[in-house]
Design a protein around this motif. Structure first.
Motif, PDB file in Angstrom:
ATOM      1  N   GLY A 229       0.809  -1.215   0.000  1.00 28.61           N
ATOM      2  CA  GLY A 229       0.000   0.000   0.000  1.00 28.61           C
ATOM      3  C   GLY A 229       0.840   1.260   0.000  1.00 28.61           C
ATOM      4  O   GLY A 229       1.823   1.381  -0.746  1.00 28.61           O
ATOM      5  N   ASP A 230       0.497   2.207   0.871  1.00 27.93           N
ATOM      6  CA  ASP A 230       1.189   3.491   0.921  1.00 27.93           C
ATOM      7  C   ASP A 230       2.672   3.342   1.276  1.00 27.93           C
ATOM      8  O   ASP A 230       3.483   4.226   0.966  1.00 27.93           O
ATOM      9  CB  ASP A 230       0.530   4.410   1.946  1.00 27.93           C
ATOM     10  CG  ASP A 230      -0.831   4.909   1.476  1.00 27.93           C
ATOM     11  OD1 ASP A 230      -1.336   4.381   0.470  1.00 27.93           O
ATOM     12  OD2 ASP A 230      -1.385   5.822   2.104  1.00 27.93           O
ATOM     13  N   GLU A 231       3.043   2.240   1.931  1.00 26.21           N
ATOM     14  CA  GLU A 231       4.442   2.041   2.323  1.00 26.21           C
ATOM     15  C   GLU A 231       5.369   2.025   1.121  1.00 26.21           C
ATOM     16  O   GLU A 231       6.546   2.391   1.226  1.00 26.21           O
ATOM     17  CB  GLU A 231       4.591   0.728   3.101  1.00 26.21           C
ATOM     18  CG  GLU A 231       3.924   0.731   4.461  1.00 26.21           C
ATOM     19  CD  GLU A 231       4.543   1.762   5.394  1.00 26.21           C
ATOM     20  OE1 GLU A 231       5.786   1.895   5.379  1.00 26.21           O
ATOM     21  OE2 GLU A 231       3.784   2.438   6.117  1.00 26.21           O
ATOM     22  N   VAL A 232       4.847   1.611  -0.037  1.00 23.30           N
ATOM     23  CA  VAL A 232       5.696   1.534  -1.226  1.00 23.30           C
ATOM     24  C   VAL A 232       6.205   2.914  -1.626  1.00 23.30           C
ATOM     25  O   VAL A 232       7.259   3.045  -2.256  1.00 23.30           O
ATOM     26  CB  VAL A 232       4.919   0.877  -2.387  1.00 23.30           C
ATOM     27  CG1 VAL A 232       3.869   1.820  -2.956  1.00 23.30           C
ATOM     28  CG2 VAL A 232       5.867   0.441  -3.494  1.00 23.30           C
ATOM     29  N   LEU A 233       5.479   3.974  -1.244  1.00 21.95           N
ATOM     30  CA  LEU A 233       5.887   5.326  -1.611  1.00 21.95           C
ATOM     31  C   LEU A 233       7.207   5.711  -0.957  1.00 21.95           C
ATOM     32  O   LEU A 233       7.940   6.547  -1.483  1.00 21.95           O
ATOM     33  CB  LEU A 233       4.794   6.326  -1.222  1.00 21.95           C
ATOM     34  CG  LEU A 233       3.419   6.093  -1.871  1.00 21.95           C
ATOM     35  CD1 LEU A 233       2.396   7.065  -1.312  1.00 21.95           C
ATOM     36  CD2 LEU A 233       3.518   6.212  -3.381  1.00 21.95           C
ATOM     37  N   ARG A 234       7.503   5.092   0.191  1.00 19.78           N
ATOM     38  CA  ARG A 234       8.757   5.389   0.870  1.00 19.78           C
ATOM     39  C   ARG A 234       9.933   4.634   0.250  1.00 19.78           C
ATOM     40  O   ARG A 234      11.095   4.952   0.519  1.00 19.78           O
ATOM     41  CB  ARG A 234       8.653   5.041   2.348  1.00 19.78           C
ATOM     42  CG  ARG A 234       7.576   5.814   3.101  1.00 19.78           C
ATOM     43  CD  ARG A 234       7.576   5.454   4.597  1.00 19.78           C
ATOM     44  NE  ARG A 234       6.594   6.221   5.332  1.00 19.78           N
ATOM     45  CZ  ARG A 234       5.335   5.859   5.496  1.00 19.78           C
ATOM     46  NH1 ARG A 234       4.913   4.711   4.990  1.00 19.78           N
ATOM     47  NH2 ARG A 234       4.487   6.627   6.175  1.00 19.78           N
ATOM     48  N   ALA A 235       9.620   3.635  -0.571  1.00 17.01           N
ATOM     49  CA  ALA A 235      10.673   2.800  -1.138  1.00 17.01           C
ATOM     50  C   ALA A 235      11.206   3.321  -2.464  1.00 17.01           C
ATOM     51  O   ALA A 235      12.327   2.986  -2.850  1.00 17.01           O
ATOM     52  CB  ALA A 235      10.166   1.364  -1.310  1.00 17.01           C
ATOM     53  N   VAL A 236      10.416   4.138  -3.171  1.00 20.27           N
ATOM     54  CA  VAL A 236      10.868   4.619  -4.472  1.00 20.27           C
ATOM     55  C   VAL A 236      11.830   5.790  -4.286  1.00 20.27           C
ATOM     56  O   VAL A 236      11.753   6.511  -3.278  1.00 20.27           O
ATOM     57  CB  VAL A 236       9.675   5.048  -5.351  1.00 20.27           C
ATOM     58  CG1 VAL A 236       8.754   3.870  -5.622  1.00 20.27           C
ATOM     59  CG2 VAL A 236       8.906   6.185  -4.708  1.00 20.27           C
ATOM     60  N   PRO A 237      12.754   6.010  -5.205  1.00 23.77           N
ATOM     61  CA  PRO A 237      13.693   7.132  -5.101  1.00 23.77           C
ATOM     62  C   PRO A 237      12.971   8.472  -4.996  1.00 23.77           C
ATOM     63  O   PRO A 237      11.889   8.662  -5.555  1.00 23.77           O
ATOM     64  CB  PRO A 237      14.498   7.033  -6.401  1.00 23.77           C
ATOM     65  CG  PRO A 237      14.386   5.600  -6.825  1.00 23.77           C
ATOM     66  CD  PRO A 237      13.023   5.160  -6.383  1.00 23.77           C
ATOM     67  N   ALA A 238      13.573   9.404  -4.272  1.00 25.05           N
ATOM     68  CA  ALA A 238      12.951  10.705  -4.027  1.00 25.05           C
ATOM     69  C   ALA A 238      12.659  11.444  -5.315  1.00 25.05           C
ATOM     70  O   ALA A 238      11.618  12.099  -5.446  1.00 25.05           O
ATOM     71  CB  ALA A 238      13.851  11.548  -3.126  1.00 25.05           C
TER      72      ALA A 238
END
Length: 433
Positions: A229-238
């Protein structure tokens, strides 16, 4: 003796009787009013287009499997439109010199796709298309999502009946490339696998992943990452997150409009960023109802000027299934509100004159075409759904009056001709018993 021709339409298409047309008009027209309340202008275009515009941008499934293509006498390859967005992009490109971007356009058109007829899918369907051309702002997404909420509300749907799920191809490509380490030449195929994720069992997905040269570890990592879910947003490069309209949306006050879902891909090739689908949450019809997305430069097929856009399309088949499943399908609208019946051929002209009075007052009115018994005409009026019968009889006509019969209550009154329109409209305005 000649053989009789078929009475059924081509498989996957429909004949719609007046009552069925009435139902469809009743659930479509409130949507037009909502769309126009946002300042969208209605347009239209030809049903035949060059086949190349779909082959270039609509994706392999439409171009190679679903396109109704033909060659005309001049050798030009044409196609019955399977969707409207490429036509809209062509029209935008052709009229760029006279348009003030951004533009808000919508249409209501018929489309054709050669696919297996089933619940929610026919080879011929009507759809509403809504697009914003010429803006790269996340406000375009927000406006369309607010519009979708208002459209669903206009249909009588409550928030517990449906969900607006939003993904992003920019984020998905980064997940596949930077986290799962999918090779660049496999990104499109693995994206297609993700698009099928909720339609197949895990064993089938794993088998397809293996055919795409993904290891079991990569497959498990893909499932875990997309399922976070939303956690994946923290995994992608800034730098990827900064480019994403969806990330900006989720960080805004419009967050409550959507549910973030990285499994949303959408099959059309021209989508380049935000993608979204409206899902029915009813267990008997749990499926996507309609969707859309952002395209960075669909008009680039026709012009060198870059014109970003975003839009969606709503089809009548899935929409009707949704309304029927939730008990929201409107009752057929009566074919006529009133009938004016002459008692004898000598009063036919007078009956037509009274019908004209009612029509000018906004009452949908019919009169008999051939003389029949009053009982048969009243039965026909009931069949049409009319609520009022106006009987023109000799005695009353000499008194410049007619008989007005409420077909619901069976009450009948003599009414002066001068008061006819007011009396009939009053009956129609009263609640049906």
């Amino acid at each position: 003796m000649t053989d009789l021709l078929p009475t059924t339409p081509y498989r996957g298409t429909r004949d719609l009787l007046p009552q069925q047309m009435s139902v469809r008009q009743q659930f479509f027209h409130p949507l037009f009013e909502v769309i126009e309340s946002y300042g969208f202008g209605r347009y239209d275009g030809p049903i035949l287009e060059p086949a190349e515009i779909y082959e270039a941008k609509s994706g392999e499934e439409i171009a190679n499997q679903q396109l109704y293509a033909l060659t005309d006498r001049g050798g030009r390859r044409l196609a019955l439109r399977p969707e409207m967005t490429p036509s809209a992009a062509r029209m935008i490109a052709r009229n760029l010199g006279s348009l003030q971007l951004p533009v808000r356009w919508y249409s209501h058109v018929i489309c054709h796709r050669y696919e297996r007829p089933q619940r929610g899918r026919l080879r011929e369907h009507w759809q509403i298309n809504v697009d914003i051309f010429g803006s790269d702002s996340v406000n375009s997404e927000i406006e369309l999502f607010e519009l979708i909420h208002d459209m669903m509300g206009a249909l009588g749907a409550t928030r517990d009946m449906w969900a607006l799920r939003v993904g992003d191809r920019v984020l998905l490509e980064s997940i596949l490339r930077d986290i799962v380490k999918v090779p660049g030449d496999r990104l499109a195929e693995v994206s297609s696998l993700v698009d099928r994720w909720e339609k197949y069992p895990r064993e089938k997905l794993a088998e397809d992943a293996e055919k795409l040269s993904l290891t079991s570890a990569q497959f498990d990592l893909l499932a875990e990452t997309l399922g976070s879910g939303d956690e994946v947003l923290r995994a992608v490069p800034a730098e990827v997150a900064e480019r994403s309209h969806v990330v900006r949306l989720l960080n805004s006050e419009a967050r409550e409009l959507v549910t973030f879902d990285p499994f949303i891909v959408r099959g059309l090739q021209y989508y380049t960023g935000t993608v979204f689908e409206v899902f029915d949450l009813h267990p008997e019809n749990r499926r996507a109802l309609f969707g859309g997305g952002r395209y960075a430069d669909l008009a680039g097929l026709f012009t060198r000027q870059q014109v970003p856009g975003i839009g969606f399309a709503v089809g009548d088949v899935t929409l009707q299934d949704f309304l029927e499943t939730h008990g929201l399908l409107p009752a057929p609208r009566p074919q006529a509100d009133a009938v004016v019946i002459p008692l004898g051929e000598s009063l036919t002209a007078e009956a037509r004159r009274m019908a004209g009075v009612l029509r000018r007052a906004g009452v949908r009115t019919t009169t008999p075409l051939e003389p029949r018994k009053l009982s048969k005409e009243l039965s026909a009026a009931d069949h049409l759904g009319a609520r009022v019968a106006v009987v023109v009889a000799e005695d009353e006509w000499r008194r410049e009056a007619v008989l007005v019969k409420n077909l619901a209550t069976r009450e009948q009154h003599e009414v002066p001709v001068a008061e006819l329109a007011d009396r009939v409209t009053a009956v129609l305005a009263s609640p049906a018993p």
